[in-house]
Motif scaffolding. Structure first.
Motif, PDB file in Angstrom:
ATOM      1  N   MET A   1      66.923  28.417  59.068  1.00  0.00           N
ATOM      2  CA  MET A   1      67.842  28.323  58.373  1.00  0.00           C
ATOM      3  C   MET A   1      68.712  27.191  58.783  1.00  0.00           C
ATOM      4  N   SER A   2      69.301  26.277  57.813  1.00  0.00           N
ATOM      5  CA  SER A   2      70.320  25.277  58.344  1.00  0.00           C
ATOM      6  C   SER A   2      71.610  25.695  58.360  1.00  0.00           C
ATOM      7  N   ARG A   3      72.349  25.241  59.265  1.00  0.00           N
ATOM      8  CA  ARG A   3      73.640  25.338  59.785  1.00  0.00           C
ATOM      9  C   ARG A   3      74.536  25.066  58.318  1.00  0.00           C
ATOM     10  N   ARG A   4      75.648  26.211  58.087  1.00  0.00           N
ATOM     11  CA  ARG A   4      76.447  25.972  56.923  1.00  0.00           C
ATOM     12  C   ARG A   4      77.443  25.034  57.236  1.00  0.00           C
ATOM     13  N   VAL A   5      78.089  24.213  56.331  1.00  0.00           N
ATOM     14  CA  VAL A   5      79.097  23.380  56.537  1.00  0.00           C
ATOM     15  C   VAL A   5      80.302  23.644  55.804  1.00  0.00           C
ATOM     16  N   VAL A   6      81.423  23.964  56.742  1.00  0.00           N
ATOM     17  CA  VAL A   6      82.766  24.270  55.944  1.00  0.00           C
ATOM     18  C   VAL A   6      83.497  23.132  56.032  1.00  0.00           C
ATOM     19  N   GLU A   7      84.164  22.844  55.007  1.00  0.00           N
ATOM     20  CA  GLU A   7      85.101  21.523  54.856  1.00  0.00           C
ATOM     21  C   GLU A   7      86.321  22.250  54.428  1.00  0.00           C
ATOM     22  N   LEU A   8      87.464  21.992  54.980  1.00  0.00           N
ATOM     23  CA  LEU A   8      88.871  22.175  54.570  1.00  0.00           C
ATOM     24  C   LEU A   8      89.555  20.889  54.106  1.00  0.00           C
ATOM     25  N   MET A   9      89.865  20.998  52.833  1.00  0.00           N
ATOM     26  CA  MET A   9      90.592  19.852  52.153  1.00  0.00           C
ATOM     27  C   MET A   9      92.268  20.262  52.337  1.00  0.00           C
ATOM     28  N   VAL A  10      92.907  18.992  53.286  1.00  0.00           N
ATOM     29  CA  VAL A  10      94.233  19.241  53.530  1.00  0.00           C
ATOM     30  C   VAL A  10      95.135  17.960  53.189  1.00  0.00           C
ATOM     31  N   ARG A  11      96.202  18.303  53.354  1.00  0.00           N
ATOM     32  CA  ARG A  11      97.116  16.954  53.053  1.00  0.00           C
ATOM     33  C   ARG A  11      98.119  16.953  54.416  1.00  0.00           C
ATOM     34  N   THR A  12      98.806  15.989  54.474  1.00  0.00           N
ATOM     35  CA  THR A  12      99.568  15.668  55.904  1.00  0.00           C
ATOM     36  C   THR A  12     100.729  16.549  55.834  1.00  0.00           C
ATOM     37  N   THR A  13     101.359  16.679  54.789  1.00  0.00           N
ATOM     38  CA  THR A  13     102.674  17.389  54.359  1.00  0.00           C
ATOM     39  C   THR A  13     102.460  18.677  53.866  1.00  0.00           C
ATOM     40  N   CYS A  14     101.231  19.487  53.942  1.00  0.00           N
ATOM     41  CA  CYS A  14     100.907  20.652  53.505  1.00  0.00           C
ATOM     42  C   CYS A  14     101.103  21.921  54.466  1.00  0.00           C
ATOM     43  N   GLY A  15     102.114  22.835  54.290  1.00  0.00           N
ATOM     44  CA  GLY A  15     102.314  23.779  55.412  1.00  0.00           C
ATOM     45  C   GLY A  15     101.341  24.932  55.228  1.00  0.00           C
ATOM     46  N   SER A  16     100.777  25.076  53.777  1.00  0.00           N
ATOM     47  CA  SER A  16      99.880  26.215  53.863  1.00  0.00           C
ATOM     48  C   SER A  16      98.470  25.744  54.454  1.00  0.00           C
ATOM     49  N   CYS A  17      98.148  24.188  54.466  1.00  0.00           N
ATOM     50  CA  CYS A  17      96.974  23.977  54.904  1.00  0.00           C
ATOM     51  C   CYS A  17      96.860  24.153  56.464  1.00  0.00           C
ATOM     52  N   LYS A  18      97.921  24.125  57.256  1.00  0.00           N
ATOM     53  CA  LYS A  18      97.940  24.454  58.625  1.00  0.00           C
ATOM     54  C   LYS A  18      97.718  26.028  58.631  1.00  0.00           C
ATOM     55  N   ARG A  19      98.302  26.712  57.928  1.00  0.00           N
ATOM     56  CA  ARG A  19      98.280  28.164  58.071  1.00  0.00           C
ATOM     57  C   ARG A  19      96.491  28.750  57.810  1.00  0.00           C
TER      58      ARG A  19
END
Length: 80
Positions: A1-19
């Motif tokens: 089975m191939s390795r799953r790829v997880v991407e997290l889309m964020v923005r520089t000014t996004c506090g929720s993104c860091k959390r």
């Protein structure tokens, strides 16, 4: 089975993104998935697609969740 790829889309000014990044990192690591953080501010196509609708978790090219992530659901998806 191939390795799953997880991407997290964020923005520089996004506090929720860091959390969310801190929240899901151990889940992604436990699943031995590849983890990429993509800043949509640095890519015009991604910025047009996601805009202010971040953080967004994408697994193997398919959107999994937006804004909030349930760690149990994420772990189950990565295990499937």
């Amino acid at each position: 089975m191939s390795r799953r790829v997880v991407e997290l889309m964020v923005r520089t000014t996004c506090g929720s993104c860091k959390r969310v990044r801190e929240q899901i990192t151990p889940v992604v690591e436990a699943a031995d998935a590849e983890f990429n953080v993509r800043n949509v501010d640095e890519d015009q196509e991604l910025a047009m697609e996601y805009g202010d609708r971040v953080p967004v978790v994408v697994i193997d090219g398919e959107e999994f969740s937006c804004w909030e992530v349930d760690n149990d659901e994420l772990a189950a998806e990565l295990a499937s």
